[in-house]
Every structure is written in C-alpha cells, then in structure tokens.
Design a protein around this motif. Structure first.
Motif, PDB file in Angstrom:
ATOM      1  N   VAL A   1       0.855  -1.189   0.000  1.00 49.13           N
ATOM      2  CA  VAL A   1       0.000   0.000   0.000  1.00 49.13           C
ATOM      3  C   VAL A   1       0.885   1.231   0.000  1.00 49.13           C
ATOM      4  O   VAL A   1       2.043   1.187   0.426  1.00 49.13           O
ATOM      5  CB  VAL A   1      -0.945   0.021   1.218  1.00 49.13           C
ATOM      6  CG1 VAL A   1      -1.856  -1.194   1.214  1.00 49.13           C
ATOM      7  CG2 VAL A   1      -0.168   0.102   2.522  1.00 49.13           C
ATOM      8  N   SER A   2       0.332   2.339  -0.460  1.00 53.07           N
ATOM      9  CA  SER A   2       1.069   3.592  -0.377  1.00 53.07           C
ATOM     10  C   SER A   2       1.059   4.068   1.078  1.00 53.07           C
ATOM     11  O   SER A   2       0.251   3.601   1.886  1.00 53.07           O
ATOM     12  CB  SER A   2       0.431   4.651  -1.280  1.00 53.07           C
ATOM     13  OG  SER A   2      -0.650   5.283  -0.618  1.00 53.07           O
ATOM     14  N   PRO A   3       1.937   5.024   1.443  1.00 49.23           N
ATOM     15  CA  PRO A   3       1.903   5.543   2.820  1.00 49.23           C
ATOM     16  C   PRO A   3       0.675   6.398   3.099  1.00 49.23           C
ATOM     17  O   PRO A   3       0.457   6.791   4.245  1.00 49.23           O
ATOM     18  CB  PRO A   3       3.191   6.367   2.920  1.00 49.23           C
ATOM     19  CG  PRO A   3       3.570   6.694   1.527  1.00 49.23           C
ATOM     20  CD  PRO A   3       3.056   5.587   0.669  1.00 49.23           C
ATOM     21  N   LEU A   4      -0.151   6.660   2.085  1.00 49.22           N
ATOM     22  CA  LEU A   4      -1.344   7.494   2.252  1.00 49.22           C
ATOM     23  C   LEU A   4      -2.552   6.608   2.539  1.00 49.22           C
ATOM     24  O   LEU A   4      -3.498   6.512   1.759  1.00 49.22           O
ATOM     25  CB  LEU A   4      -1.569   8.337   0.997  1.00 49.22           C
ATOM     26  CG  LEU A   4      -0.369   9.192   0.560  1.00 49.22           C
ATOM     27  CD1 LEU A   4      -0.682   9.926  -0.729  1.00 49.22           C
ATOM     28  CD2 LEU A   4       0.029  10.159   1.667  1.00 49.22           C
ATOM     29  N   ALA A   5      -2.503   5.921   3.682  1.00 49.82           N
ATOM     30  CA  ALA A   5      -3.567   4.998   4.080  1.00 49.82           C
ATOM     31  C   ALA A   5      -4.571   5.702   4.980  1.00 49.82           C
ATOM     32  O   ALA A   5      -4.211   6.559   5.785  1.00 49.82           O
ATOM     33  CB  ALA A   5      -2.974   3.786   4.788  1.00 49.82           C
ATOM     34  N   SER A   6      -5.832   5.318   4.842  1.00 46.49           N
ATOM     35  CA  SER A   6      -6.889   6.017   5.569  1.00 46.49           C
ATOM     36  C   SER A   6      -6.916   5.697   7.049  1.00 46.49           C
ATOM     37  O   SER A   6      -7.544   6.424   7.828  1.00 46.49           O
ATOM     38  CB  SER A   6      -8.254   5.667   4.958  1.00 46.49           C
ATOM     39  OG  SER A   6      -8.525   4.285   5.105  1.00 46.49           O
ATOM     40  N   ASP A   7      -6.242   4.621   7.468  1.00 41.76           N
ATOM     41  CA  ASP A   7      -6.299   4.236   8.877  1.00 41.76           C
ATOM     42  C   ASP A   7      -5.072   4.670   9.680  1.00 41.76           C
ATOM     43  O   ASP A   7      -4.932   4.290  10.842  1.00 41.76           O
ATOM     44  CB  ASP A   7      -6.497   2.723   9.014  1.00 41.76           C
ATOM     45  CG  ASP A   7      -5.443   1.919   8.265  1.00 41.76           C
ATOM     46  OD1 ASP A   7      -4.642   2.514   7.532  1.00 41.76           O
ATOM     47  OD2 ASP A   7      -5.426   0.683   8.418  1.00 41.76           O
TER      48      ASP A   7
ATOM     49  N   ARG B   1      15.536   9.604  -0.306  1.00 41.15           N
ATOM     50  CA  ARG B   1      14.579   8.574  -0.724  1.00 41.15           C
ATOM     51  C   ARG B   1      13.304   8.633   0.119  1.00 41.15           C
ATOM     52  O   ARG B   1      13.323   8.954   1.305  1.00 41.15           O
ATOM     53  CB  ARG B   1      15.207   7.184  -0.650  1.00 41.15           C
ATOM     54  CG  ARG B   1      16.483   7.039  -1.479  1.00 41.15           C
ATOM     55  CD  ARG B   1      16.905   5.582  -1.605  1.00 41.15           C
ATOM     56  NE  ARG B   1      16.014   4.831  -2.473  1.00 41.15           N
ATOM     57  CZ  ARG B   1      16.073   4.849  -3.811  1.00 41.15           C
ATOM     58  NH1 ARG B   1      16.995   5.579  -4.426  1.00 41.15           N
ATOM     59  NH2 ARG B   1      15.230   4.139  -4.519  1.00 41.15           N
ATOM     60  N   HIS B   2      12.189   8.283  -0.549  1.00 42.73           N
ATOM     61  CA  HIS B   2      10.873   8.268   0.088  1.00 42.73           C
ATOM     62  C   HIS B   2      10.217   6.914  -0.160  1.00 42.73           C
ATOM     63  O   HIS B   2      10.416   6.296  -1.214  1.00 42.73           O
ATOM     64  CB  HIS B   2       9.974   9.365  -0.494  1.00 42.73           C
ATOM     65  CG  HIS B   2      10.475  10.751  -0.243  1.00 42.73           C
ATOM     66  ND1 HIS B   2       9.887  11.598   0.661  1.00 42.73           N
ATOM     67  CD2 HIS B   2      11.517  11.430  -0.792  1.00 42.73           C
ATOM     68  CE1 HIS B   2      10.528  12.745   0.669  1.00 42.73           C
ATOM     69  NE2 HIS B   2      11.529  12.679  -0.211  1.00 42.73           N
ATOM     70  N   VAL B   3       9.405   6.474   0.790  1.00 45.58           N
ATOM     71  CA  VAL B   3       8.644   5.234   0.604  1.00 45.58           C
ATOM     72  C   VAL B   3       7.465   5.519  -0.318  1.00 45.58           C
ATOM     73  O   VAL B   3       6.654   6.414  -0.052  1.00 45.58           O
ATOM     74  CB  VAL B   3       8.141   4.688   1.950  1.00 45.58           C
ATOM     75  CG1 VAL B   3       7.211   3.492   1.729  1.00 45.58           C
ATOM     76  CG2 VAL B   3       9.311   4.282   2.842  1.00 45.58           C
ATOM     77  N   ILE B   4       7.371   4.751  -1.394  1.00 50.26           N
ATOM     78  CA  ILE B   4       6.258   4.869  -2.329  1.00 50.26           C
ATOM     79  C   ILE B   4       5.207   3.804  -2.028  1.00 50.26           C
ATOM     80  O   ILE B   4       4.013   4.074  -2.034  1.00 50.26           O
ATOM     81  CB  ILE B   4       6.748   4.737  -3.785  1.00 50.26           C
ATOM     82  CG1 ILE B   4       7.877   5.750  -4.061  1.00 50.26           C
ATOM     83  CG2 ILE B   4       5.599   4.957  -4.760  1.00 50.26           C
ATOM     84  CD1 ILE B   4       7.490   7.197  -3.863  1.00 50.26           C
ATOM     85  N   TYR B   5       5.656   2.583  -1.733  1.00 51.59           N
ATOM     86  CA  TYR B   5       4.768   1.486  -1.327  1.00 51.59           C
ATOM     87  C   TYR B   5       5.456   0.694  -0.229  1.00 51.59           C
ATOM     88  O   TYR B   5       6.655   0.415  -0.325  1.00 51.59           O
ATOM     89  CB  TYR B   5       4.442   0.549  -2.495  1.00 51.59           C
ATOM     90  CG  TYR B   5       3.664   1.190  -3.617  1.00 51.59           C
ATOM     91  CD1 TYR B   5       2.334   1.550  -3.437  1.00 51.59           C
ATOM     92  CD2 TYR B   5       4.267   1.444  -4.843  1.00 51.59           C
ATOM     93  CE1 TYR B   5       1.622   2.150  -4.463  1.00 51.59           C
ATOM     94  CE2 TYR B   5       3.556   2.041  -5.867  1.00 51.59           C
ATOM     95  CZ  TYR B   5       2.229   2.396  -5.680  1.00 51.59           C
ATOM     96  OH  TYR B   5       1.527   2.991  -6.688  1.00 51.59           O
TER      97      TYR B   5
END
Length: 337
Positions: free
Chosen positions: A51-57, A82-86
C-alpha cells in the motif's frame, strides 16, 4: 533525464483483506494510490502486495507528514533523498521491504527517479533497482494541487468501511462479524433496521443479508437506508461459509473505479472459473461448496502470476462458488442456477 512530462493523479484503492483458504487472515487497507499517465503506479509491479503511505487508517498527523514529505516540505524519511512509495500492508517496518524512490525538484517540477526495492537504510540500485521504471517528471502545479487536496480533507480514499449484518443464524453472523473485524472492517448484527438511528446507518457501506431473511425484512432495511439518505451496497449471502461471505463483503465495499482494476471479470461456466486480467498480477482462485452434510469445503485451485487476457481454470467437483483475489481487489462468482 527525459524532459517528457508524465501526468500525476490520485485515486482510491484498497488492499483486499479476507480469510484465506488456510485460515490465515489478511488485513483490509484503504489507501490513496498514485496514478501516473492515467494508470495506477502499483500496476507496474505485478506481484507486489503493498500500500502507499497514504492509508486512511493511519493517524492524521502521520498522514499529513507523509503528504508533506512527498511535497518536499519535510526532510526525506530515508537516506539519499529517498521516500517510501509502497510499503508492507501489515506493518510499517522497512525490514519487510518497501518500494522507494528519490523525489527531487527540477525548477518548478517534481521528479521521481531511481525506484528500488529496499529492506535496509541503503538502497542497492544495481541489485534491487526497478530498471526501466521512471524517471517521471511531473508539472509542479498539477502535483501540488493533487497532493494538496489531501491536506484539506478531500481524501479520495475515504470510504464507509463498515457492514450491517442481517440474518436469522446468529451463530453464523457472529463468526462473520468476528472475521470482518479481524481484517479491519467494522461489523454489527441486527434483526432489522427498525431501531437503528439514521446517523448510524450513514456509517455503513454495505448491508449483508442471510439467505433466510424474508423479503419484507430486506425491503424494510433498504427503505431505512434510503430514508437515511445513504446508498449501501447490498450483499445477498451465497452460502453459510464465512470466508465466502467475507469475500462478498469485501467486493461490495470496493468503490474503486472498475477501469483501474487488474482483475476485470470473474464467472463460473461449465465447471470452470473464467477470469479476465488487464495487466500482469498474482491471482489466487479459491473454490467453495457445501457438501451433503452441509459442511463447507474449500479448494485452492490457482495461485500464480497471470498475464493479461482471459484465463479458464477447471474447478474441482463442480464447486459452485469461486473467489478471485489480487492484491487490490476481490471478485466473487457463482455458477448459474
């Protein structure tokens, strides 16, 4: 670096949860995916459950920090910009592995480059780089507008992730509710909706009916949702098999665009499951049936990466129900009649 621009967008997505054939539970996650040139970026990674780091929970402060990081308004969380994409859908540990990339500014534009699979502080591009993926150059205005919407509460991934369970078999409904809660979906049991306040009905995304529920009760429940001003997906239970009912509920709660699903179709015909795949992805097919003693029977019939196209898989013993899973969606099909 190519000067050609890619379009940048966001779209609601989910990591499909469920009760698997071996009894293991897989967490349901709603998140916002990145759409590059009109196609979810995750689709370029055929066999990745992430999942992307933009999770609703995730807590609002953490969600905001991720967005500001992508906008380069905060320090990158990893070395070398560097950034986490998934990342892992079950935890946030880098040791589980994550897809990372360098994000940098180029004038007013944003560039994502050097994608890699990373399990430690250092990304080894030679060994674990996603060669041929990117770099992507995004126009700054479009990029900031899309991500900025998330900071104002306009979250395309926000959904009602709860189900109301209606039925006569309380023991079965209790097991179903426990299974749904175990994968991250809220679930409550009721005989009907007569005493459920309208504000509570508005929190449900689906209503699940047992097969023995009378038509007048079904109609009354659906009328109550209509009076509350909310459209809930209706699920008619196919059989008293908890993993199958969980899959039906997951499928009903998936409000993502059909055009952006890798698993586009599932049907049962002539003793076989027919699945259509739009891009390479791992597909798991599980067949269910109830035997003469009304005991549930489960058969794992396929677990492999399929190429785009239509695939026909014979089913054992003429099993009438099939669940197909990819990392981002669930489909359920029943034999005709």
């Amino acid at each position: 670096m190519s000067a050609e621009y890619a379009t940048f967008g966001l779209a609601p997505a989910m990591r499909a949860g469920g009760v698997l054939a071996d009894g293991a539970r897989q967490a349901h996650r709603d998140f916002v995916d990145f759409v590059v040139d009109g196609r979810p970026l995750l689709f370029r990674l055929a066999d990745l459950d992430a999942v992307s780091p933009l999770a609703s929970d995730v807590p609002p402060a953490i969600f905001t920090a991720h967005v500001r990081g992508l906008l380069l308004e905060a320090e990158p969380p990893l070395r070398d910009g560097r950034h986490v994409i998934y990342g892992c859908p079950e935890c946030e540990s880098l040791e589980c592995g994550a897809v990372t990339a360098v994000i940098e500014r180029a004038g007013d534009d944003y560039v994502w480059r050097d994608f890699a699979w990373q399990t430690s502080d250092h990304a080894d591009l030679a060994l674990n780089g996603y060669h041929g993926m990117g770099p992507f150059r995004f126009r700054g205005g479009e990029y900031r507008e899309q991500l900025g919407r998330l900071l104002t509460g306009d979250d395309p991934g926000a959904e009602r992730r709860r189900a109301l369970l209606i039925g006569a078999r309380v023991a079965l409904l209790a097991r179903l509710a426990a299974a749904l809660r175990g994968i991250g979906i809220g679930a409550e049991i009721a005989a009907d909706a007569a005493d459920v306040p309208a504000e509570e009905l508005r929190t449900y995304g689906a209503v699940v009916f047992g097969r023995a529920v009378p038509e007048r009760v079904r109609r009354g429940v659906l009328d109550a949702f209509e009076r509350a001003g909310v459209e809930a997906a209706q699920v008619d239970g196919l059989a008293p098999i908890v993993p199958l009912l969980v899959a039906q509920t997951e499928c009903a709660l998936d409000r993502g665009s059909v055009r952006r699903r890798r698993l586009a179709r599932l049907a049962v015909a002539d003793g076989a499951a027919v699945a259509r795949v739009t891009s390479p992805c791992r597909v798991r097919l599980t067949a269910y049936r109830v035997d003469r003693l009304r005991r549930p029977r489960v058969h794992e019939v396929l677990d492999e990466v399929l190429e785009p196209g239509e695939h026909r898989v014979p089913l054992p013993g003429g099993a009438p129900y099939v669940v197909a899973r990819t990392s981002d969606s669930v489909l359920v099909a029943a034999a005709p009649g």
